[in-house]
Design a protein around this motif. Structure first.
Motif, PDB file in Angstrom:
ATOM      1  N   LEU A  42     168.894  -5.379  -0.218  1.00 42.68           N
ATOM      2  CA  LEU A  42     168.314  -5.156   1.099  1.00 42.68           C
ATOM      3  C   LEU A  42     167.242  -6.208   1.320  1.00 42.68           C
ATOM      4  O   LEU A  42     166.405  -6.445   0.439  1.00 42.68           O
ATOM      5  N   TRP A  43     167.222  -6.857   2.482  1.00 37.79           N
ATOM      6  CA  TRP A  43     166.295  -7.966   2.691  1.00 37.79           C
ATOM      7  C   TRP A  43     165.763  -7.998   4.114  1.00 37.79           C
ATOM      8  O   TRP A  43     166.387  -7.490   5.051  1.00 37.79           O
ATOM      9  N   GLU A  79     171.739  -6.415   4.681  1.00 37.09           N
ATOM     10  CA  GLU A  79     172.203  -6.232   3.304  1.00 37.09           C
ATOM     11  C   GLU A  79     173.010  -7.454   2.867  1.00 37.09           C
ATOM     12  O   GLU A  79     173.738  -8.029   3.670  1.00 37.09           O
ATOM     13  N   ARG A  80     172.861  -7.811   1.610  1.00 37.62           N
ATOM     14  CA  ARG A  80     173.587  -8.961   1.070  1.00 37.62           C
ATOM     15  C   ARG A  80     174.177  -8.572  -0.282  1.00 37.62           C
ATOM     16  O   ARG A  80     173.449  -8.107  -1.169  1.00 37.62           O
ATOM     17  N   TRP A  81     175.493  -8.760  -0.420  1.00 36.04           N
ATOM     18  CA  TRP A  81     176.146  -8.491  -1.701  1.00 36.04           C
ATOM     19  C   TRP A  81     176.141  -9.756  -2.551  1.00 36.04           C
ATOM     20  O   TRP A  81     176.499 -10.827  -2.087  1.00 36.04           O
ATOM     21  N   ASP A 101     179.629   3.943   6.038  1.00 32.77           N
ATOM     22  CA  ASP A 101     178.449   3.164   6.407  1.00 32.77           C
ATOM     23  C   ASP A 101     177.496   3.158   5.225  1.00 32.77           C
ATOM     24  O   ASP A 101     177.241   4.205   4.612  1.00 32.77           O
ATOM     25  N   LEU A 102     176.973   1.991   4.904  1.00 33.04           N
ATOM     26  CA  LEU A 102     176.077   1.855   3.759  1.00 33.04           C
ATOM     27  C   LEU A 102     174.855   2.758   3.874  1.00 33.04           C
ATOM     28  O   LEU A 102     174.257   3.154   2.866  1.00 33.04           O
ATOM     29  N   SER A 103     174.472   3.104   5.095  1.00 37.72           N
ATOM     30  CA  SER A 103     173.274   3.911   5.293  1.00 37.72           C
ATOM     31  C   SER A 103     173.383   5.287   4.662  1.00 37.72           C
ATOM     32  O   SER A 103     172.380   5.985   4.496  1.00 37.72           O
ATOM     33  N   ALA A 104     174.589   5.713   4.283  1.00 32.44           N
ATOM     34  CA  ALA A 104     174.732   6.968   3.550  1.00 32.44           C
ATOM     35  C   ALA A 104     174.043   6.885   2.191  1.00 32.44           C
ATOM     36  O   ALA A 104     173.618   7.907   1.635  1.00 32.44           O
ATOM     37  N   ALA A 105     173.938   5.674   1.642  1.00 34.48           N
ATOM     38  CA  ALA A 105     173.287   5.473   0.350  1.00 34.48           C
ATOM     39  C   ALA A 105     171.865   4.947   0.508  1.00 34.48           C
ATOM     40  O   ALA A 105     170.949   5.346  -0.214  1.00 34.48           O
ATOM     41  N   GLY A 106     171.670   4.044   1.443  1.00 31.33           N
ATOM     42  CA  GLY A 106     170.365   3.417   1.657  1.00 31.33           C
ATOM     43  C   GLY A 106     170.521   2.336   2.700  1.00 31.33           C
ATOM     44  O   GLY A 106     171.610   2.143   3.259  1.00 31.33           O
TER      45      GLY A 106
END
Length: 354
Positions: A161-162, A151-153, A19-24
């Motif tokens: 992050l938006w 989040e958008r790559w 999960d991306l939330s591990a980083a931010g």
């Protein structure tokens, strides 16, 4: 992306975290105590040391903000008061002072600066020939309609992050202005990018004034913190400057009974038309920098509020000069948006190490 001391691309990050939330990332919460109860907020964490809150129910303004454990968004005694408690016409137009807190408090959309009663004949309503405006207008206490967040790559491998939302300032037989605000921060990054669009969604020419009250507090603001201002000249200063004689470039410790000092400076833009005033704290090894377009905001104010218990400084890019709405109408510099017309504002808040 630089995260946890390593350079990671998307694939490397996904191998390490399910999960991306591990980083931010962004977390939606609702504040639930005291005068703040009921306010929707978005908690941004970039994973690069920057964390800040977007107050959805307060015009998507910025509340708390910190970098690597050091706060820099001003926290006043008012807290982030729920807009339902706000009474616009209270205290002779100074009701803003009962909810004045946070890194960003937006002023507008049709009025900024001091109170004024002005002509409203363009709305063609005989019972409202004039309109009275309080300090810095109405928008800061108006909840947004949240369009979304996430989040958008990007094609170049960044994760952005938006959050985006719309604030309507409208009344029958009066203005109908809409602010669309988009806030972005890069995963692993240390800057906040703000893109605002203000549109006249009504059918009458409508006044438009806009100002950002960007407030830095302790511990980034502290004794010995210094300003770096690319100022060509100072156009105006409050009477308190001469009366108190406190420097506007090197900050003292909190002072008893200090009266706010305000300056209007003409800042020198760079080759792209942008100015970058900053506050530097060498003891912490940190700076906070505003990066804005001087064509969008032709005026700039410096606010010093160095009193004990309410210790803060402010950077204020503005569409209009310090004399305010009545003076702008008198000298022809007042902005009126035609039906369907819009203005855009592109601003960056940057925090970093020296």
């Amino acid at each position: 992306m630089r995260i946890a001391g390593r350079d990671l691309d998307r694939a490397a990050l996904e191998r390490r975290a399910g999960d991306l939330s591990a980083a931010g990332g962004i977390r939606a919460v609702v504040l639930d105590d005291g005068a703040e109860r009921g306010i929707r907020a978005l908690e941004f964490r970039t994973g690069g040391g920057l964390a800040f809150d977007v107050l959805v129910d307060r015009a998507m303004d910025l509340g708390t903000a910190e970098y690597r454990g050091h706060g820099f968004g001003w926290r006043s005694a008012t807290g982030f008061r729920h807009p339902g408690l706000h009474e616009y016409g209270d205290e002779n137009g100074l009701s803003l002072m009962r909810s004045f807190s946070g890194l960003l408090v937006t002023a507008g959309l049709d009025h900024t600066l001091f109170t004024a009663e002005v002509d409203a004949s363009q709305y063609r309503y005989p019972h409202r020939a004039t309109v009275w405006n309080g300090l810095h207008g109405r928008v800061a206490h108006t909840p947004a309609r949240l369009h979304g967040y996430g989040e958008r790559w990007t094609d170049d491998g960044r994760c952005v992050l938006w959050a985006e939302g719309e604030v309507r300032q409208a009344a029958v037989f009066a203005e109908h202005l809409r602010l669309t605000r988009r806030i972005e921060a890069d995963l692993g990054g240390s800057e906040i990018r703000l893109t605002d669009t203000v549109r006249n969604a009504g059918f009458d020419p409508t006044p438009h004034m806009y100002l950002y009250h960007i407030n830095v507090g302790w511990p980034l603001l502290d004794e010995g913190a210094r300003w770096e201002l690319p100022a060509a000249r100072t156009l105006w200063r409050s009477d308190s400057v001469a009366e108190q004689g406190v420097s506007h470039l090197v900050m003292p410790a909190p002072l008893p009974g200090f009266v706010e000092q305000v300056y209007e400076h003409e800042l020198v833009p760079d080759g792209a038309g942008r100015a970058q005033p900053r506050l530097v704290n060498e003891r912490l090894g940190l700076f906070f920098e505003l990066d804005y377009d001087t064509r969008e905001f032709p005026a700039f104010f410096q606010w010093l509020h160095l009193r004990e218990g309410a210790y803060a400084v402010g950077m204020e890019p503005s569409t209009h000069h310090v004399a305010g709405e009545e003076a702008a109408r008198a000298d022809g510099s007042m902005t009126f948006l035609a039906p369907g017309e819009e203005r855009r504002y592109h601003t960056v808040f940057r925090i970093g190490e020296l």
